[in-house]
Design a protein around this motif. Structure first.
Motif, PDB file in Angstrom:
ATOM      1  N   ARG A  18     105.567   4.543 -19.195  1.00  0.00           N
ATOM      2  CA  ARG A  18     105.167   5.220 -17.965  1.00  0.00           C
ATOM      3  C   ARG A  18     104.040   6.197 -18.275  1.00  0.00           C
ATOM      4  NH1 ARG A  18     105.340  10.024 -15.749  1.00  0.00           N
ATOM      5  NH2 ARG A  18     105.385  10.198 -13.489  1.00  0.00           N
ATOM      6  N   GLY A  19     103.022   6.157 -17.455  1.00  0.00           N
ATOM      7  CA  GLY A  19     101.891   7.054 -17.626  1.00  0.00           C
ATOM      8  C   GLY A  19     100.741   6.444 -18.400  1.00  0.00           C
ATOM      9  N   ALA A  20     100.952   5.272 -18.993  1.00  0.00           N
ATOM     10  CA  ALA A  20      99.838   4.612 -19.677  1.00  0.00           C
ATOM     11  C   ALA A  20      98.756   4.315 -18.649  1.00  0.00           C
ATOM     12  CB  ALA A  20     100.310   3.319 -20.336  1.00  0.00           C
ATOM     13  N   ALA A  21      97.506   4.456 -19.050  1.00  0.00           N
ATOM     14  CA  ALA A  21      96.402   4.257 -18.112  1.00  0.00           C
ATOM     15  C   ALA A  21      95.249   3.541 -18.795  1.00  0.00           C
ATOM     16  CB  ALA A  21      95.931   5.597 -17.567  1.00  0.00           C
ATOM     17  N   LYS A  22      94.536   2.720 -18.032  1.00  0.00           N
ATOM     18  CA  LYS A  22      93.329   2.041 -18.509  1.00  0.00           C
ATOM     19  C   LYS A  22      92.286   2.111 -17.408  1.00  0.00           C
ATOM     20  CE  LYS A  22      95.300  -1.222 -21.753  1.00  0.00           C
ATOM     21  NZ  LYS A  22      95.278  -2.595 -22.243  1.00  0.00           N
ATOM     22  N   LEU A  59     101.688  10.463  -8.845  1.00  0.00           N
ATOM     23  CA  LEU A  59     102.074  11.549  -9.748  1.00  0.00           C
ATOM     24  C   LEU A  59     101.479  11.360 -11.140  1.00  0.00           C
ATOM     25  CD1 LEU A  59     105.829  12.015  -8.767  1.00  0.00           C
ATOM     26  CD2 LEU A  59     103.913  13.528  -8.221  1.00  0.00           C
ATOM     27  N   VAL A  60     101.465  10.119 -11.623  1.00  0.00           N
ATOM     28  CA  VAL A  60     100.891   9.828 -12.940  1.00  0.00           C
ATOM     29  C   VAL A  60      99.410  10.186 -12.957  1.00  0.00           C
ATOM     30  CG1 VAL A  60     100.276   7.973 -14.546  1.00  0.00           C
ATOM     31  CG2 VAL A  60     102.569   8.073 -13.586  1.00  0.00           C
ATOM     32  N   VAL A  61      98.697   9.827 -11.908  1.00  0.00           N
ATOM     33  CA  VAL A  61      97.265  10.150 -11.828  1.00  0.00           C
ATOM     34  C   VAL A  61      97.063  11.657 -11.805  1.00  0.00           C
ATOM     35  CG1 VAL A  61      95.199   9.984 -10.393  1.00  0.00           C
ATOM     36  CG2 VAL A  61      96.623   7.977 -10.754  1.00  0.00           C
ATOM     37  N   ALA A  62      97.864  12.373 -11.027  1.00  0.00           N
ATOM     38  CA  ALA A  62      97.748  13.824 -10.960  1.00  0.00           C
ATOM     39  C   ALA A  62      98.014  14.460 -12.324  1.00  0.00           C
ATOM     40  CB  ALA A  62      98.700  14.392  -9.921  1.00  0.00           C
ATOM     41  N   GLU A  63      98.993  13.926 -13.069  1.00  0.00           N
ATOM     42  CA  GLU A  63      99.277  14.431 -14.409  1.00  0.00           C
ATOM     43  C   GLU A  63      98.095  14.192 -15.347  1.00  0.00           C
ATOM     44  OE1 GLU A  63     102.842  12.500 -15.728  1.00  0.00           O
ATOM     45  OE2 GLU A  63     104.072  13.442 -14.189  1.00  0.00           O
ATOM     46  N   ALA A  64      97.426  13.059 -15.183  1.00  0.00           N
ATOM     47  CA  ALA A  64      96.334  12.692 -16.085  1.00  0.00           C
ATOM     48  C   ALA A  64      95.050  13.463 -15.807  1.00  0.00           C
ATOM     49  CB  ALA A  64      96.073  11.192 -15.994  1.00  0.00           C
ATOM     50  N   GLY A  78      94.669  16.056 -13.146  1.00  0.00           N
ATOM     51  CA  GLY A  78      94.800  17.354 -12.505  1.00  0.00           C
ATOM     52  C   GLY A  78      95.359  17.266 -11.099  1.00  0.00           C
ATOM     53  N   ALA A  79      95.935  18.358 -10.667  1.00  0.00           N
ATOM     54  CA  ALA A  79      96.626  18.402  -9.370  1.00  0.00           C
ATOM     55  C   ALA A  79      95.699  18.189  -8.179  1.00  0.00           C
ATOM     56  CB  ALA A  79      97.365  19.724  -9.230  1.00  0.00           C
ATOM     57  N   ASP A  80      94.405  18.455  -8.348  1.00  0.00           N
ATOM     58  CA  ASP A  80      93.468  18.290  -7.234  1.00  0.00           C
ATOM     59  C   ASP A  80      92.993  16.850  -7.080  1.00  0.00           C
ATOM     60  OD1 ASP A  80      93.636  20.978  -6.665  1.00  0.00           O
ATOM     61  OD2 ASP A  80      91.916  21.509  -7.916  1.00  0.00           O
ATOM     62  N   ALA A  81      93.489  15.965  -7.907  1.00  0.00           N
ATOM     63  CA  ALA A  81      93.056  14.566  -7.871  1.00  0.00           C
ATOM     64  C   ALA A  81      93.546  13.882  -6.604  1.00  0.00           C
ATOM     65  CB  ALA A  81      93.594  13.823  -9.084  1.00  0.00           C
ATOM     66  N   GLU A  82      92.768  12.935  -6.142  1.00  0.00           N
ATOM     67  CA  GLU A  82      93.187  12.093  -5.025  1.00  0.00           C
ATOM     68  C   GLU A  82      93.448  10.704  -5.579  1.00  0.00           C
ATOM     69  OE1 GLU A  82      90.593  12.113  -1.640  1.00  0.00           O
ATOM     70  OE2 GLU A  82      90.161  14.236  -1.897  1.00  0.00           O
ATOM     71  N   ALA A  83      94.497  10.069  -5.114  1.00  0.00           N
ATOM     72  CA  ALA A  83      94.838   8.742  -5.618  1.00  0.00           C
ATOM     73  C   ALA A  83      95.210   7.832  -4.465  1.00  0.00           C
ATOM     74  CB  ALA A  83      95.992   8.836  -6.609  1.00  0.00           C
ATOM     75  N   GLU A  84      94.833   6.602  -4.599  1.00  0.00           N
ATOM     76  CA  GLU A  84      95.182   5.577  -3.618  1.00  0.00           C
ATOM     77  C   GLU A  84      95.625   4.341  -4.389  1.00  0.00           C
ATOM     78  OE1 GLU A  84      93.011   2.751  -0.290  1.00  0.00           O
ATOM     79  OE2 GLU A  84      91.984   4.527  -1.032  1.00  0.00           O
TER      80      GLU A  84
END
Length: 59
Positions: A48-52, A15-20, A22-28
């Protein structure tokens, strides 16, 4: 692009990746970081939601 995100669990990480990016993102989710890696990369688990980008990190 591989990134590290601060999330509560695997589903939250997706969910964090999709928020960062976009909804079409794929995450693993590959794995959780060890306590030593968290300290080494100065991650605040309360943000929560911090990214590097992994390109910036030595994993």
């Amino acid at each position: 692009m591989p990134v590290l995100v601060v999330a509560g669990d695997e589903q939250d990480a997706v969910l964090v990746v999709a928020e960062a990016v976009g909804a079409d993102a794929e995450a693993e989710v590959l794995r959780e970081l060890s306590d030593a890696e968290i300290l080494e990369h100065d991650l605040d688990l309360k943000q929560r939601g911090a990214a590097k980008s992994l390109a910036m990190l030595r994993l």
